[in-house]
Write a protein that holds these residues in place. Structure first.
Motif, short mmCIF file in Angstrom:
data_model
loop_
_atom_site.label_atom_id
_atom_site.label_comp_id
_atom_site.label_asym_id
_atom_site.label_seq_id
_atom_site.Cartn_x
_atom_site.Cartn_y
_atom_site.Cartn_z
N LYS A 1 -12.00 64.99 29.91
CA LYS A 1 -13.10 65.95 29.81
C LYS A 1 -12.77 67.23 30.57
CE LYS A 1 -16.77 62.51 29.25
NZ LYS A 1 -17.98 61.89 29.87
N ASN A 2 -11.92 67.08 31.56
CA ASN A 2 -11.49 68.24 32.35
C ASN A 2 -10.23 68.90 31.79
OD1 ASN A 2 -13.58 67.82 34.22
ND2 ASN A 2 -12.35 66.34 35.36
N ILE A 3 -9.68 68.32 30.72
CA ILE A 3 -8.45 68.85 30.13
C ILE A 3 -8.65 69.02 28.61
CG2 ILE A 3 -5.93 68.60 30.07
CD1 ILE A 3 -6.17 66.49 32.26
N PRO A 4 -9.62 69.81 28.17
CA PRO A 4 -9.84 69.98 26.72
C PRO A 4 -8.66 70.60 26.00
CG PRO A 4 -11.11 71.60 27.98
CD PRO A 4 -10.59 70.60 28.97
N ASN A 5 -7.81 71.34 26.72
CA ASN A 5 -6.66 71.96 26.08
C ASN A 5 -5.56 70.96 25.71
OD1 ASN A 5 -7.68 74.56 26.04
ND2 ASN A 5 -6.83 75.09 28.03
N PHE A 6 -5.76 69.70 26.04
CA PHE A 6 -4.82 68.68 25.57
C PHE A 6 -4.74 68.69 24.03
CE2 PHE A 6 -3.90 64.39 23.98
CZ PHE A 6 -2.66 64.17 24.56
N ALA A 7 -5.82 69.09 23.37
CA ALA A 7 -5.83 69.15 21.91
C ALA A 7 -4.85 70.17 21.36
CB ALA A 7 -7.24 69.44 21.40
N THR B 1 -1.41 58.70 42.86
CA THR B 1 -2.52 57.93 43.42
C THR B 1 -3.04 58.54 44.72
OG1 THR B 1 -1.66 55.90 42.42
CG2 THR B 1 -3.22 55.64 44.22
N GLY B 2 -2.14 59.07 45.52
CA GLY B 2 -2.54 59.62 46.80
C GLY B 2 -3.12 61.02 46.77
N ALA B 3 -3.23 61.61 45.58
CA ALA B 3 -3.73 62.99 45.47
C ALA B 3 -5.17 63.08 45.98
CB ALA B 3 -3.66 63.45 44.02
N LYS B 4 -5.43 64.10 46.78
CA LYS B 4 -6.77 64.30 47.34
C LYS B 4 -7.62 65.25 46.49
CE LYS B 4 -5.41 63.40 52.12
NZ LYS B 4 -5.34 63.95 53.51
N ASN B 5 -6.98 65.95 45.55
CA ASN B 5 -7.68 66.99 44.78
C ASN B 5 -7.48 66.77 43.28
OD1 ASN B 5 -8.45 68.55 47.21
ND2 ASN B 5 -6.25 68.90 47.37
N LYS B 6 -7.93 65.61 42.81
CA LYS B 6 -7.72 65.22 41.42
C LYS B 6 -8.37 66.21 40.44
CE LYS B 6 -8.35 61.29 38.23
NZ LYS B 6 -9.34 61.82 37.27
N TYR B 7 -9.61 66.58 40.69
CA TYR B 7 -10.29 67.50 39.78
C TYR B 7 -9.56 68.83 39.69
CZ TYR B 7 -13.74 70.78 37.96
OH TYR B 7 -14.38 71.77 37.23
N THR B 8 -9.14 69.36 40.83
CA THR B 8 -8.41 70.63 40.85
C THR B 8 -7.09 70.51 40.10
OG1 THR B 8 -9.43 71.18 42.97
CG2 THR B 8 -7.47 72.43 42.35
N ALA B 9 -6.42 69.37 40.23
CA ALA B 9 -5.18 69.14 39.49
C ALA B 9 -5.44 69.13 37.99
CB ALA B 9 -4.55 67.82 39.92
N GLU B 10 -6.55 68.53 37.56
CA GLU B 10 -6.89 68.51 36.14
C GLU B 10 -7.23 69.91 35.63
OE1 GLU B 10 -8.56 63.90 35.96
OE2 GLU B 10 -9.95 65.55 36.38
N VAL B 11 -7.88 70.71 36.44
CA VAL B 11 -8.15 72.11 36.05
C VAL B 11 -6.84 72.86 35.90
CG1 VAL B 11 -9.17 74.29 36.85
CG2 VAL B 11 -10.46 72.16 37.08
N PHE B 12 -5.89 72.60 36.80
CA PHE B 12 -4.58 73.25 36.70
C PHE B 12 -3.85 72.81 35.44
CE2 PHE B 12 0.00 73.42 37.56
CZ PHE B 12 0.15 74.74 37.94
N ILE B 13 -3.88 71.52 35.12
CA ILE B 13 -3.25 71.03 33.89
C ILE B 13 -3.86 71.74 32.68
CG2 ILE B 13 -2.97 69.03 32.37
CD1 ILE B 13 -2.85 67.27 34.88
N ASN B 14 -5.18 71.85 32.67
CA ASN B 14 -5.86 72.52 31.55
C ASN B 14 -5.40 73.97 31.43
OD1 ASN B 14 -7.97 72.21 29.46
ND2 ASN B 14 -8.96 73.86 30.59
N TYR B 15 -5.21 74.63 32.55
CA TYR B 15 -4.71 76.00 32.58
C TYR B 15 -3.29 76.07 32.00
CZ TYR B 15 -2.54 80.10 34.91
OH TYR B 15 -1.84 81.25 35.20
N ILE B 16 -2.43 75.15 32.41
CA ILE B 16 -1.04 75.13 31.93
C ILE B 16 -0.98 74.90 30.42
CG2 ILE B 16 1.11 73.79 32.00
CD1 ILE B 16 0.75 75.73 34.35
N LEU B 17 -1.94 74.16 29.88
CA LEU B 17 -1.95 73.86 28.44
C LEU B 17 -2.60 74.96 27.61
CD1 LEU B 17 -2.75 70.03 28.27
CD2 LEU B 17 -0.55 71.21 28.46
N ARG B 18 -3.10 75.99 28.24
CA ARG B 18 -3.63 77.12 27.49
C ARG B 18 -2.48 77.79 26.74
NH1 ARG B 18 -6.80 80.97 31.34
NH2 ARG B 18 -4.95 82.30 31.15
#
Length: 370
Positions: free
Chosen positions: A128-134, A286-303
């Motif tokens: 849901k945080n990575i809609p650009n996966f499409a 697994t040890g990531a403390k900022n999962k949501y921020t990482a997903e926002v970054f992934i979504n940005y990279i997939l733009r």
């Protein structure tokens, strides 16, 4: 990309599990729609509102993320990206297991994603945080090493083959040509043991994934014999290829493509003995403390615009179909980024060797100790 993209789809069928013909159903956790042309780094309004971290710790291969792309993410979101680099999957795994740094995002290769998932080293992604996966081409929506896209998103794919200067070499066609005494002092081979050993293993008619003692001993002796020809052990040799110091190299396709941009005499082929195919992926430890921020970054990279900027600088093969639409014909037909049909028929994928990888590491240390 036409025929060449279709070819990659066929070859990737050995690694990917396709979801059917036509408009295949997406995995249960895939986003229902892409943000194809949106300019915001943030997910769609459908995603739950969460706070972004002040800092994102990215641990990835060198020469994968242009600084200006990271800076633009910071400008859009206020999140500072700290980019630490590694030179091998083994180095990445060792540092993650040490717990020395809590990285938020890593870029493991295909078979390493599978291993990390089995060892509970990755968090499941919230699509849901990575809609650009499409925006990712359909053939990459189901990958055998990560069924259902639970843990990773494709970033780059490509090959390892032969790059050479057409004005300084005798039309090389195979790994064995690296041993030509005419090229003394002008050969490049990777400093990463497994990447160097695959060259010698395939030259000898063996699988690049072989750990048979006799195969590794023969490969070791061949690499020792190659040493007088070697200018440098370097997995990122685009600059030395471009300026002409290196005449021939066993190299990643993206490095060859970079060199070809500034030196029109550079060519890239898959060697007669086979060569290698690979895919690198964005994943959250697994040890990531900022999962949501990482997903926002992934979504940005997939733009699409951002994804194209990545491969403009580091021209590996791009799995983002919307980014590909923005490319010129010259980019789509670059032989390093998208090799021809016949040249890939014998190419191999890396296999997860598990504990047996230590045998390759031992042999490589003996090669470099000579």
């Amino acid at each position: 990309m036409g025929k060449k993209q279709a070819l990659w789809g066929l070859l990737l069928s050995s690694l990917l599990v396709t979801a059917g013909c036509g408009n295949a159903a997406q995995p249960n956790n895939a986003a229902p729609a892409a943000t194809n042309t949106g300019q915001s780094a943030q997910p769609s309004a459908e995603a739950p509102k969460q706070e972004l971290a002040k800092e994102l710790k990215l641990f990835a291969w060198g020469e994968y993320f242009p600084q200006e792309v990271l800076d633009d993410f910071t400008n859009e979101t206020g999140v500072k990206v700290v980019y630490d680099k590694y030179t091998s999957n083994g180095e990445m795994l060792t540092k993650l297991k040490s717990g020395a740094v809590d990285y938020d995002l890593v870029v493991p290769t295909d078979y390493i994603v599978e291993r990390m998932a089995k060892q509970n080293m990755l968090q499941e992604l919230d699509m849901k945080n990575i809609p650009n996966f499409a925006n990712i081409a359909d053939v990459f929506h189901e990958r055998s090493f990560d069924p259902g896209n639970k843990y990773s998103v494709p970033m780059y794919y490509g090959s390892i083959g032969l790059a050479y200067d057409k004005t300084k070499t005798d039309n090389p066609t195979a790994w064995k040509d690296l041993w030509n005494p005419k090229y003394k002092g002008h050969v490049i081979i990777s400093e990463v043991g497994r990447e160097a050993l695959l060259v010698a293993l395939q030259k000898n008619g063996k699988s690049m994934n072989s750990t048979e003692p006799a195969d590794l001993e023969a490969a070791k002796n061949d690499l020792i014999a190659l040493a007088p020809n070697v200018l440098a052990y370097n997995s990122t040799p685009s600059d030395v290829l471009a300026v002409g110091d290196a005449w021939i190299a066993a190299v990643y396709s993206g490095e060859a493509a970079k060199a070809m941009k500034t030196n029109k005499n550079i060519n890239y082929i898959m060697p007669q003995e086979g060569g290698t195919l690979w895919m690198d992926n964005l994943a959250i430890p697994t040890g990531a403390k900022n999962k949501y921020t990482a997903e926002v970054f992934i979504n940005y990279i997939l733009r699409p615009d951002v994804s194209k900027r990545l491969t403009d600088v580091y021209p590996y093969s791009n799995p983002n179909k919307e980014a590909v639409k923005l490319m010129s014909d010259a980019e789509k037909n670059n032989p390093a980024s998208y090799p021809s049909d016949d040249s890939l028929k014998k190419a191999e994928w890396f296999a997860d060797l598990g504990p047996k990888l230590k045998e390759m590491d031992r042999v490589w240390k003996e090669v470099r100790g000579q």
